[in-house]
Design a protein around this motif. Sequence first.
Motif, mmCIF file in Angstrom:
data_model
loop_
_atom_site.group_PDB
_atom_site.id
_atom_site.type_symbol
_atom_site.label_atom_id
_atom_site.label_comp_id
_atom_site.label_asym_id
_atom_site.label_seq_id
_atom_site.Cartn_x
_atom_site.Cartn_y
_atom_site.Cartn_z
ATOM 1 N N ALA A 184 0.826 -1.217 0.000
ATOM 2 C CA ALA A 184 0.000 0.000 0.000
ATOM 3 C C ALA A 184 0.852 1.255 0.000
ATOM 4 C CB ALA A 184 -0.926 -0.012 1.207
ATOM 5 N N SER A 185 2.011 1.224 0.673
ATOM 6 C CA SER A 185 2.858 2.418 0.751
ATOM 7 C C SER A 185 3.551 2.731 -0.567
ATOM 8 C CB SER A 185 3.896 2.253 1.857
ATOM 9 O OG SER A 185 4.895 1.321 1.495
ATOM 10 N N VAL A 188 5.163 5.147 12.818
ATOM 11 C CA VAL A 188 6.176 5.057 11.770
ATOM 12 C C VAL A 188 5.506 5.342 10.438
ATOM 13 C CG1 VAL A 188 7.834 3.567 10.599
ATOM 14 C CG2 VAL A 188 7.509 3.365 13.077
ATOM 15 N N LEU A 189 6.089 6.246 9.657
ATOM 16 C CA LEU A 189 5.552 6.573 8.334
ATOM 17 C C LEU A 189 6.289 5.763 7.280
ATOM 18 C CD1 LEU A 189 3.517 8.405 6.814
ATOM 19 C CD2 LEU A 189 5.411 10.000 6.445
ATOM 20 N N MET A 190 5.524 5.006 6.497
ATOM 21 C CA MET A 190 6.084 4.173 5.427
ATOM 22 C C MET A 190 5.806 4.798 4.079
ATOM 23 S SD MET A 190 7.309 1.432 7.040
ATOM 24 C CE MET A 190 7.382 0.167 5.754
ATOM 25 N N VAL A 191 6.852 4.919 3.266
ATOM 26 C CA VAL A 191 6.712 5.446 1.909
ATOM 27 C C VAL A 191 7.550 4.570 0.985
ATOM 28 C CG1 VAL A 191 7.080 7.403 0.363
ATOM 29 C CG2 VAL A 191 6.358 7.816 2.723
ATOM 30 N N LYS A 193 -2.667 6.742 4.601
ATOM 31 C CA LYS A 193 -3.479 5.638 5.114
ATOM 32 C C LYS A 193 -3.020 5.311 6.528
ATOM 33 C CE LYS A 193 -4.157 0.668 4.285
ATOM 34 N NZ LYS A 193 -3.806 -0.452 3.392
ATOM 35 N N LEU A 194 -3.970 5.169 7.433
ATOM 36 C CA LEU A 194 -3.660 4.855 8.825
ATOM 37 C C LEU A 194 -3.895 3.376 9.087
ATOM 38 C CD1 LEU A 194 -3.005 5.695 11.777
ATOM 39 C CD2 LEU A 194 -5.472 6.150 12.060
ATOM 40 N N VAL A 195 -2.893 2.720 9.660
ATOM 41 C CA VAL A 195 -3.064 1.339 10.116
ATOM 42 C C VAL A 195 -2.587 1.244 11.562
ATOM 43 C CG1 VAL A 195 -2.689 0.453 7.780
ATOM 44 C CG2 VAL A 195 -0.788 0.487 9.403
#
Length: 300
Positions: free
Chosen positions: A16-17, A78-81, A53-55
Amino acid sequence: MIDVTVATFEAEVIAASMQTPVLVDFWAPWCGPCKTLGPILEKLETDYAGRFKLVKIDTEQEQELAGMFGIRSIPTCVLMVGGQPVDGFMGAQPESEVRAFLDKHLPSVDEVQAEQEQDEALDALADGDTDAALERLQHAVATDPANDDARFDYVKLLLQLGHSDDARVAFAPVIAKAAGSLRLGALKTWMDAQDASDAAGGDALAGFDAAIAANKRDFTARYGRARWLMAQQRWTDAMDELLEILMRDKGWSEDAARKTYIAVLEIIEPPRVQVAEGQIPPQDPVVASYRRRLSSVVLS
């Protein structure tokens, strides 16, 4: 907001990221600060309307995932990109601080809108609707002038449709970047070829052919012929002519033939498509063939 487990982590976070930044909230039911931060994150996910998107990952139930990220205290976000962690924070931050964190990393509303317009333009092109594609790309560039990918597609389509004057106007804001950008430089090479073709006149091709017939090593004539072919959008013919130069003199005129050949490849490369992680994007057979031919000549 989505609760993620080991079984769903790959799809809901990593994959998704690749499309949208994913903010991972590591929490636990017994954690008081987590209960304070959670509603703030959910509110911001709504406020940001799809920009991230929040998980949530329950560290009590998903200790393997918590260990993977080295979580030592909660809440931790933690921000995933692009499948990778890029930043994070610990503790129950106030809404203003979380907004500042998100704004530092997330694309702006204008950037998101421009990307959507660009995607719609490419869909329209795939359907053969050049008018709709041109309109979408024009909107994308107007919405986010810093989006060089959208500008490349816009200027390229204008040139393909013969709107040279409009293309030059649209290209002017980024002309200073052309020397340091392969894609923008390719557009400048194309427009320079058009200028050279116009200056050579309507009977230029016959003159080039005569000069080459008299001397196969007349590289100036061959290069002029290749640029004339570029101006006519006869791309493979232009590359064939440039290969004739490269086979005889690889470094002629400060590598002009090779650089122009690469510019043509960049111009005719089909739009980039999104693929799942680990997969290789499909290659256009013509582009792949001419890349191999260039490598064969240059490395021989």
